[in-house]
Design a protein around this motif. Structure first.
Motif, PDB file in Angstrom:
ATOM      1  N   ALA A  55      60.095   2.210 -24.117  1.00 26.42           N
ATOM      2  CA  ALA A  55      60.595   2.962 -22.720  1.00 26.42           C
ATOM      3  C   ALA A  55      59.579   4.053 -22.821  1.00 26.42           C
ATOM      4  N   ARG A  56      59.178   4.702 -23.743  1.00 25.61           N
ATOM      5  CA  ARG A  56      58.166   5.800 -23.824  1.00 25.61           C
ATOM      6  C   ARG A  56      56.830   5.269 -23.252  1.00 25.61           C
ATOM      7  N   ARG A  57      56.445   4.012 -23.620  1.00 22.67           N
ATOM      8  CA  ARG A  57      55.089   3.647 -23.233  1.00 22.67           C
ATOM      9  C   ARG A  57      55.153   3.110 -21.429  1.00 22.67           C
ATOM     10  N   SER A  58      56.411   2.433 -21.224  1.00 20.01           N
ATOM     11  CA  SER A  58      56.624   2.288 -19.821  1.00 20.01           C
ATOM     12  C   SER A  58      56.442   3.418 -18.902  1.00 20.01           C
ATOM     13  N   LEU A  59      57.322   4.391 -19.265  1.00 20.77           N
ATOM     14  CA  LEU A  59      57.400   5.485 -18.414  1.00 20.77           C
ATOM     15  C   LEU A  59      56.138   5.999 -18.350  1.00 20.77           C
ATOM     16  N   ALA A  60      55.201   6.164 -19.285  1.00 18.83           N
ATOM     17  CA  ALA A  60      53.939   6.897 -19.257  1.00 18.83           C
ATOM     18  C   ALA A  60      52.982   6.043 -18.268  1.00 18.83           C
ATOM     19  N   ASP A  61      53.443   4.668 -17.802  1.00 21.37           N
ATOM     20  CA  ASP A  61      52.570   4.071 -16.808  1.00 21.37           C
ATOM     21  C   ASP A  61      53.236   4.306 -15.326  1.00 21.37           C
ATOM     22  N   ARG A  62      54.378   4.987 -15.301  1.00 14.68           N
ATOM     23  CA  ARG A  62      54.714   5.200 -13.886  1.00 14.68           C
ATOM     24  C   ARG A  62      54.035   5.907 -12.897  1.00 14.68           C
ATOM     25  N   ARG A  63      53.935   5.804 -11.542  1.00 17.47           N
ATOM     26  CA  ARG A  63      53.020   6.262 -10.708  1.00 17.47           C
ATOM     27  C   ARG A  63      54.135   7.482 -10.438  1.00 17.47           C
ATOM     28  N   PRO A  64      53.439   8.643  -9.670  1.00 17.50           N
ATOM     29  CA  PRO A  64      53.904   9.877  -9.398  1.00 17.50           C
ATOM     30  C   PRO A  64      54.889   9.553  -8.295  1.00 17.50           C
ATOM     31  N   TRP A  65      56.141  10.159  -8.245  1.00 16.77           N
ATOM     32  CA  TRP A  65      57.036   9.609  -7.327  1.00 16.77           C
ATOM     33  C   TRP A  65      56.758  10.218  -5.813  1.00 16.77           C
ATOM     34  N   THR A  66      56.142  11.498  -5.828  1.00 13.10           N
ATOM     35  CA  THR A  66      55.477  11.829  -4.243  1.00 13.10           C
ATOM     36  C   THR A  66      54.754  10.923  -4.003  1.00 13.10           C
ATOM     37  N   GLU A  67      53.713  10.191  -4.638  1.00 14.57           N
ATOM     38  CA  GLU A  67      53.003   9.344  -4.098  1.00 14.57           C
ATOM     39  C   GLU A  67      53.888   7.822  -3.395  1.00 14.57           C
ATOM     40  N   LEU A  68      54.821   7.686  -4.214  1.00 13.13           N
ATOM     41  CA  LEU A  68      55.837   6.766  -3.815  1.00 13.13           C
ATOM     42  C   LEU A  68      56.293   6.843  -2.551  1.00 13.13           C
ATOM     43  N   LEU A  69      56.548   8.014  -2.372  1.00 13.29           N
ATOM     44  CA  LEU A  69      57.427   8.763  -1.176  1.00 13.29           C
ATOM     45  C   LEU A  69      56.767   9.560  -0.080  1.00 13.29           C
ATOM     46  N   ASP A  70      55.405   9.310  -0.085  1.00 16.46           N
ATOM     47  CA  ASP A  70      54.423   9.967   0.771  1.00 16.46           C
ATOM     48  C   ASP A  70      54.923   9.086   2.239  1.00 16.46           C
ATOM     49  N   ARG A  71      55.136  10.034   2.973  1.00 15.02           N
ATOM     50  CA  ARG A  71      55.631   9.538   4.502  1.00 15.02           C
ATOM     51  C   ARG A  71      54.614   9.232   5.311  1.00 15.02           C
ATOM     52  N   SER A  72      53.436   9.839   4.986  1.00 23.91           N
ATOM     53  CA  SER A  72      52.098   9.563   5.760  1.00 23.91           C
ATOM     54  C   SER A  72      51.413   8.201   5.618  1.00 23.91           C
ATOM     55  N   ALA A  73      52.003   7.500   4.576  1.00 23.04           N
ATOM     56  CA  ALA A  73      51.345   6.162   4.108  1.00 23.04           C
ATOM     57  C   ALA A  73      52.409   5.065   4.556  1.00 23.04           C
ATOM     58  N   PHE A  74      53.445   5.361   5.491  1.00 19.64           N
ATOM     59  CA  PHE A  74      54.276   4.345   5.683  1.00 19.64           C
ATOM     60  C   PHE A  74      54.039   3.975   7.377  1.00 19.64           C
ATOM     61  N   SER A  75      54.039   2.435   7.713  1.00 19.56           N
ATOM     62  CA  SER A  75      53.517   1.958   8.898  1.00 19.56           C
ATOM     63  C   SER A  75      54.376   0.722   9.006  1.00 19.56           C
ATOM     64  N   ARG A  76      54.613   0.295  10.039  1.00 14.45           N
ATOM     65  CA  ARG A  76      55.157  -1.238  10.284  1.00 14.45           C
ATOM     66  C   ARG A  76      54.123  -2.272  10.343  1.00 14.45           C
TER      67      ARG A  76
END
Length: 224
Positions: A55-76
């Protein structure tokens, strides 16, 4: 001579009484001592330590949640092939974040139904303490009957099937995973991956995330 012969049985009375009184006392804590003995087995300790490390090693590889939810990067997406290409790249980049989203959806589905959650925890506990982490030289004894490893495995399988399909556990797990998978698919298809760098230093470790998440399952069991 006769008086000496009659005096010899007298010391036997307190000896037999103390043995009878002392023999009945430990029986009340037998169940607790069995659980503590199973928790202290090397297999269980190794499983817990490996699970925490995974769990510790896997969570260390997670990406920033702000990058995941960046609204400017969404498009159809322009087409189905474009959506599939986006989803493939986003899965490789946000692998740990997507796994957390599915896990949260599954947990929310189970927490909304406490009875089904208790049934699932009971089944998992039975598998852990009666099969996975039970010592090979310690048989299962219930109601004065000793069960073999084959009978224990068969009983656990039957109990699991009954618990999953006679209650709402199976439907809750499926629905929770479907909701989480739908959220992941919608995000992966609509999030533009042009700003994602999959060939960076974390690419190699990101490719091994799935094996890390399942590596704790390689712990030794009961030796069956």
């Amino acid at each position: 001579m006769a008086s000496a012969a009659t005096a010899t049985p007298a010391p036997l009375l307190p000896v037999t009484n103390t043995a009878a009184g002392g023999g009945s006392a430990p029986s009340s804590g037998t169940g607790l001592s069995d659980v503590q003995a199973q928790l202290a087995t090397p297999a269980f300790r190794l499983f817990v330590s490996r699970l925490a490390e995974t769990a510790r090693r896997s969570l260390a590889d997670r990406r920033p949640w702000t990058e995941l939810l960046d609204r400017s990067a969404f498009s159809r997406p322009d087409s189905l092939s474009d959506a599939t290409s986006r989803l493939r790249r986003n899965l490789g980049y946000f692998r740990v974040n997507y796994a957390a989203v599915v896990a949260f959806s599954l947990a929310a589905s189970l927490l909304a139904h406490p009875f089904s959650l208790l049934v699932l925890l009971g089944i998992l506990g039975a598998w852990c303490f009666l099969y996975a982490f039970r010592a090979s030289d310690q048989p299962v004894v219930l109601f004065g009957r000793t069960f073999t490893d084959r009978e224990t495995l068969l009983g656990l399988v039957v109990a699991s099937v009954l618990a999953f399909f006679l209650t709402s556990v199976a439907s809750l797990i499926i629905s929770g995973m479907l909701v989480g998978g739908a959220i992941v698919a919608a995000h992966g298809a609509c999030r533009m991956p042009e700003d994602l760098f999959l060939d960076g230093p974390g690419a190699a470790s990101n490719g091994n995330t799935t094996s890390r998440l399942l590596s704790f399952l390689a712990t030794p069991g009961s030796g069956v």
